[in-house]
Design a protein around this motif. Structure first.
Motif, PDB file in Angstrom:
ATOM      1  N   TYR A 228       4.143   6.558  -9.058  1.00 27.36           N
ATOM      2  CA  TYR A 228       3.561   6.159 -10.324  1.00 27.36           C
ATOM      3  C   TYR A 228       4.416   5.145 -11.041  1.00 27.36           C
ATOM      4  O   TYR A 228       3.920   4.278 -11.726  1.00 27.36           O
ATOM      5  N   ILE A 229       5.655   5.283 -10.848  1.00 24.98           N
ATOM      6  CA  ILE A 229       6.505   4.300 -11.497  1.00 24.98           C
ATOM      7  C   ILE A 229       6.278   2.938 -10.890  1.00 24.98           C
ATOM      8  O   ILE A 229       6.152   1.940 -11.577  1.00 24.98           O
ATOM      9  N   GLU A 230       6.173   2.966  -9.606  1.00 22.99           N
ATOM     10  CA  GLU A 230       6.042   1.686  -8.948  1.00 22.99           C
ATOM     11  C   GLU A 230       4.656   1.114  -9.107  1.00 22.99           C
ATOM     12  O   GLU A 230       4.472  -0.082  -9.086  1.00 22.99           O
ATOM     13  N   SER A 231       3.757   1.958  -9.241  1.00 21.32           N
ATOM     14  CA  SER A 231       2.408   1.488  -9.149  1.00 21.32           C
ATOM     15  C   SER A 231       1.532   1.948 -10.281  1.00 21.32           C
ATOM     16  O   SER A 231       0.819   2.913 -10.183  1.00 21.32           O
ATOM     17  N   PRO A 232       1.574   1.213 -11.326  1.00 21.51           N
ATOM     18  CA  PRO A 232       0.684   1.529 -12.417  1.00 21.51           C
ATOM     19  C   PRO A 232      -0.761   1.632 -12.004  1.00 21.51           C
ATOM     20  O   PRO A 232      -1.427   2.572 -12.409  1.00 21.51           O
ATOM     21  N   PRO A 233      -1.227   0.729 -11.194  1.00 18.91           N
ATOM     22  CA  PRO A 233      -2.629   0.853 -10.831  1.00 18.91           C
ATOM     23  C   PRO A 233      -2.942   2.189 -10.215  1.00 18.91           C
ATOM     24  O   PRO A 233      -3.995   2.747 -10.425  1.00 18.91           O
ATOM     25  N   THR A 234      -2.019   2.657  -9.455  1.00 22.34           N
ATOM     26  CA  THR A 234      -2.293   3.908  -8.792  1.00 22.34           C
ATOM     27  C   THR A 234      -2.479   5.014  -9.801  1.00 22.34           C
ATOM     28  O   THR A 234      -3.208   5.955  -9.597  1.00 22.34           O
ATOM     29  N   THR A 235      -1.824   4.865 -10.884  1.00 25.07           N
ATOM     30  CA  THR A 235      -1.895   5.933 -11.841  1.00 25.07           C
ATOM     31  C   THR A 235      -3.280   6.103 -12.391  1.00 25.07           C
ATOM     32  O   THR A 235      -3.625   7.154 -12.884  1.00 25.07           O
TER      33      THR A 235
ATOM     34  N   THR B 189      -5.058   2.053   6.727  1.00 23.96           N
ATOM     35  CA  THR B 189      -4.755   3.398   7.144  1.00 23.96           C
ATOM     36  C   THR B 189      -3.771   4.088   6.234  1.00 23.96           C
ATOM     37  O   THR B 189      -3.769   5.294   6.144  1.00 23.96           O
ATOM     38  N   GLU B 190      -3.019   3.341   5.571  1.00 23.33           N
ATOM     39  CA  GLU B 190      -2.024   4.018   4.782  1.00 23.33           C
ATOM     40  C   GLU B 190      -2.447   4.172   3.349  1.00 23.33           C
ATOM     41  O   GLU B 190      -1.791   4.813   2.556  1.00 23.33           O
ATOM     42  N   THR B 191      -3.499   3.567   3.047  1.00 19.83           N
ATOM     43  CA  THR B 191      -3.934   3.638   1.671  1.00 19.83           C
ATOM     44  C   THR B 191      -4.196   5.070   1.253  1.00 19.83           C
ATOM     45  O   THR B 191      -3.794   5.516   0.204  1.00 19.83           O
ATOM     46  N   ASP B 192      -4.864   5.715   2.111  1.00 21.47           N
ATOM     47  CA  ASP B 192      -5.222   7.067   1.759  1.00 21.47           C
ATOM     48  C   ASP B 192      -3.988   7.900   1.527  1.00 21.47           C
ATOM     49  O   ASP B 192      -3.880   8.633   0.577  1.00 21.47           O
ATOM     50  N   GLY B 193      -3.120   7.728   2.451  1.00 22.00           N
ATOM     51  CA  GLY B 193      -1.928   8.519   2.338  1.00 22.00           C
ATOM     52  C   GLY B 193      -1.202   8.245   1.039  1.00 22.00           C
ATOM     53  O   GLY B 193      -0.746   9.151   0.353  1.00 22.00           O
ATOM     54  N   ASN B 194      -1.161   7.014   0.694  1.00 17.62           N
ATOM     55  CA  ASN B 194      -0.481   6.674  -0.525  1.00 17.62           C
ATOM     56  C   ASN B 194      -1.224   7.193  -1.718  1.00 17.62           C
ATOM     57  O   ASN B 194      -0.662   7.649  -2.688  1.00 17.62           O
ATOM     58  N   SER B 195      -2.468   7.027  -1.605  1.00 13.80           N
ATOM     59  CA  SER B 195      -3.251   7.448  -2.729  1.00 13.80           C
ATOM     60  C   SER B 195      -3.063   8.922  -2.981  1.00 13.80           C
ATOM     61  O   SER B 195      -3.043   9.379  -4.096  1.00 13.80           O
ATOM     62  N   TRP B 196      -2.924   9.572  -1.916  1.00 12.88           N
ATOM     63  CA  TRP B 196      -2.817  11.006  -2.023  1.00 12.88           C
ATOM     64  C   TRP B 196      -1.445  11.434  -2.486  1.00 12.88           C
ATOM     65  O   TRP B 196      -1.224  12.543  -2.914  1.00 12.88           O
ATOM     66  N   LEU B 197      -0.606  10.527  -2.394  1.00  7.79           N
ATOM     67  CA  LEU B 197       0.779  10.858  -2.631  1.00  7.79           C
ATOM     68  C   LEU B 197       0.978  11.635  -3.908  1.00  7.79           C
ATOM     69  O   LEU B 197       1.684  12.633  -3.947  1.00  7.79           O
ATOM     70  N   ALA B 198       0.356  11.163  -4.929  1.00  9.97           N
ATOM     71  CA  ALA B 198       0.611  11.793  -6.212  1.00  9.97           C
ATOM     72  C   ALA B 198       0.213  13.246  -6.224  1.00  9.97           C
ATOM     73  O   ALA B 198       0.776  14.046  -6.935  1.00  9.97           O
ATOM     74  N   CYS B 199      -0.769  13.526  -5.442  1.00 12.40           N
ATOM     75  CA  CYS B 199      -1.215  14.915  -5.449  1.00 12.40           C
ATOM     76  C   CYS B 199      -0.507  15.749  -4.406  1.00 12.40           C
ATOM     77  O   CYS B 199      -0.238  16.931  -4.610  1.00 12.40           O
ATOM     78  N   SER B 200      -0.263  15.108  -3.309  1.00  7.91           N
ATOM     79  CA  SER B 200       0.167  15.912  -2.198  1.00  7.91           C
ATOM     80  C   SER B 200       1.660  15.961  -2.028  1.00  7.91           C
ATOM     81  O   SER B 200       2.194  16.855  -1.413  1.00  7.91           O
TER      82      SER B 200
ATOM     83  N   GLN C  15       0.827  -1.195   0.000  1.00 10.76           N
ATOM     84  CA  GLN C  15       0.000   0.000   0.000  1.00 10.76           C
ATOM     85  C   GLN C  15       0.858   1.240   0.000  1.00 10.76           C
ATOM     86  O   GLN C  15       0.525   2.244  -0.603  1.00 10.76           O
ATOM     87  N   ARG C  16       1.931   1.127   0.672  1.00  6.77           N
ATOM     88  CA  ARG C  16       2.824   2.272   0.662  1.00  6.77           C
ATOM     89  C   ARG C  16       3.355   2.516  -0.736  1.00  6.77           C
ATOM     90  O   ARG C  16       3.550   3.653  -1.158  1.00  6.77           O
ATOM     91  N   ALA C  17       3.568   1.422  -1.411  1.00  4.25           N
ATOM     92  CA  ALA C  17       4.065   1.557  -2.784  1.00  4.25           C
ATOM     93  C   ALA C  17       2.945   1.816  -3.768  1.00  4.25           C
ATOM     94  O   ALA C  17       3.184   2.008  -4.951  1.00  4.25           O
TER      95      ALA C  17
END
Length: 553
Positions: A350-357, A329-340, A143-145
DNA sequence: AAACTAAGCAACCGCCAAACA
DNA sequence: ATGTTTGGCGGTTGCTTAGTT
């Protein structure tokens, strides 16, 4: 026989205990048992281990409460059993999990969920605790990734052990294994493979979480009054939380007068339903008025949701979020990562996580890392209440995480604009980025797809893609704030629009992530949407693309 | 070198169900 | 039939270690 383990003693036992030969002396943290003998708690010492081993040699396993009587060991029976089972019993396999074991755990978890003991039965020499710890750590790491919990190519086969449950209504949701649920009501599901969901995978797996407020607030505020189609109220929590990872799209109707935003937050049933209407080929009731086995299954399906659930508990009053804290709990944080986070961080993600993209949407709504966003959400919610109009109420809106952006008719783009989005990775307003780089998707008023008109499963994907755009957005020529939604439309929709939209999407990503990253996406081949989603334009097997950290040491 | 953080792990807690009295 | 005990399970906590700043 396993000798006295002592790595743990060295590591865990307070130094003043290590050399203690008298297990009776240390009563720290202990509690009185029935005989007023202080029962010791905390790390076991070698001496205690030796006593326990000796006891088991003589008396065998079981009758753990007798250990104390027979040996004077100041440990409760439970503690003895645990110590024996997890550390002292013979044939325990120590050390890191092998890749084979890891793969098996993943598969088992996909099938069983958090049934650690059952999983342990499939892994000789491994304990449930070990597996649980491994899984929790893994979840944390992934999730962190920003990675999905399951590799997309994992097969989820119906196992014999899942044949037990015949009627989902007889069980609390939390007790159900994903496939058990799927088999509820005699609904036979063939072997399920992730490939079946590839079309949704990108957005499903990491589509983001509700904002932090989601689970607890939702439940506290609304669950009680929800007409929620799950037998176990706590399943609401599970579904809500599971769905955090899921679904790019909701398809709820606004029957209770809630604003769109409120709906998103408080009407998980719609969300869930739409989730399953997305394209699951076996969904017999895509219109979703009744809760299909699939519907009941998938929300909790670890496999499908990339989430986990846990045992149930009452939800009235204080809601105890039951998932292992680290699982969500960390999902949100990670998810937000790209924006925040910084562009670099975002890039890493994004490199690590295509799905996140493909789930930028979530990033855009998670308040976890942003007070501003939290404020945004709060305000949106407030506005949603204030702006509620009859027309709003009557409109049959599809509530998607993306639609959250529209909170009560106010697009997140606009909201972000208001806040000037100082945390946009590129120093630009996220809204401006979205506005500028996300194309208007032709389409669709949400009203185009009233609940009763939900298209058949074959159309659901397309519907999903369309639904992610909101009427407001389209009308204003403002793109949906959801690249993932956009992605969905691009990838899932066929026809000439795809290439164009994809290109636009790539541009949007470029803006968001920087051109270098965008190049990754521009390599996306012109393959069928499902292929794209599956591979995310990288290796055909996303699992292989996972960072080493996620491929397990 | 110190402070901080994350990861990994062991153990405890509460709940539940089966077994037993 | 009822109450108690026991064992099992899943979730959570807290500690230690390792890595990073």
């Amino acid at each position: 026989m396993n000798g006295v383990p002592n790595e743990s003693d060295r590591r865990m036992v307070p130094k003043d205990e290590i050399d203690s030969t008298s297990i009776e002396e240390d009563s720290s943290g202990g509690s009185l048992n029935g005989g007023n003998q202080v029962l010791k708690k905390g790390p076991w010492t070698s001496a205690e281990d030796a006593i326990l081993i000796d006891y088991v040699k003589k008396h065998g396993e079981g009758n753990w409460n007798a250990v104390q009587k027979h040996t004077g060991l100041s440990r409760c029976g439970k503690s003895c059993r645990l110590r024996w089972a997890n550390h002292l019993r013979p044939n325990l396999k120590k050390g890191a999990f092998t890749p084979e074991e890891e793969q098996l755990i993943i598969e088992l978890h996909a099938k069983m969920g958090n049934k650690w003991a059952r999983m342990a039965a499939h892994l000789p020499g491994r304990t449930d605790n070990e597996i649980k710890n491994y899984w929790n750590t893994r979840i944390k790491r992934r999730q962190r990734a920003g990675l999905p919990l399951y590799p997309p190519n994992i097969n989820f086969q119906v196992s014999d052990e899942n044949q037990q449950s015949k009627n989902v209504n007889e069980y609390s949701y939390s007790d159900k294994q994903p496939n058990e649920l799927m088999q509820g009501s005699n609904f036979d599901i063939p072997d399920i493979t992730f490939e079946n969901f590839n079309a949704n995978y990108g957005s499903l797996s990491y589509a983001p979480p509700f904002p932090d407020i989601a689970a607890s607030n939702m439940l506290n505020q609304r669950i009680g009054s929800l007409h929620y189609p799950f037998t176990n109220p706590m399943s609401c929590v599970k579904h809500l939380r599971d769905s955090e990872n899921l679904i790019p799209d909701l398809h709820g109707t606004d029957s209770d007068g809630l604003s769109t935003y409120e709906h998103f937050l408080f009407k998980p049933s719609g969300k869930i339903k739409q989730t399953f209407g997305l394209g699951y080929p076996y969904d017999p009731d895509p219109n979703g008025e009744s809760l299909t086995p699939l519907e009941s299954a998938v929300p909790g399906s670890h496999a499908l949701l990339n989430g986990t659930f846990s045992a149930s508990s009452p939800i009235d009053g204080t809601v105890k979020l039951e998932l292992p804290s680290l699982q969500y709990t960390e999902t949100d944080g990670n998810s937000w990562l790209a924006c925040s986070s910084t562009p670099l961080e975002a890039a890493d993600t994004y490199i690590e996580s295509p799905p996140t993209t493909v789930s930028l949407q979530s990033e855009c709504i998670s308040p976890r890392n942003s007070g501003l966003l939290e404020a945004l959400l709060h305000e949106a919610q407030t506005l949603g209440s204030a702006k509620k109009k009859p027309s709003d109420k009557s409109s049959s809106s599809t509530i998607t995480p993306g639609n959250v952006a529209e909170c009560s008719g106010v697009s997140i783009s606009e909201k972000l604009e208001e806040y000037n989005d100082p945390i946009s990775p590129l120093g630009r307003s996220a809204s401006s980025v979205f506005n500028e780089y996300t194309p208007p998707i032709s389409g669709s008023s949400l009203d185009e797809f009233p609940h009763s008109m939900a298209p058949s499963t074959s159309d659901n994907i397309l519907v999903t893609a369309k639904h992610v755009s909101s009427p407001n957005v389209v009308d204003k020529g403002i793109s949906p704030c959801r690249p993932d939604a956009l992605l969905g439309s691009v990838w899932l929709d066929d026809g000439s629009q795809s290439a164009k939209d994809q290109s636009v999407f790539n541009d949007a990503i470029a803006i968001l992530l920087g051109q270098d990253l965008c190049n990754e996406y521009k390599h996306l081949p012109s393959e069928p949407p499902s292929m794209l989603v599956q591979g995310f334009g990288l290796d055909s097997d996303p699992w292989n693309n996972m960072p080493s950290a996620c491929q397990m040491p």
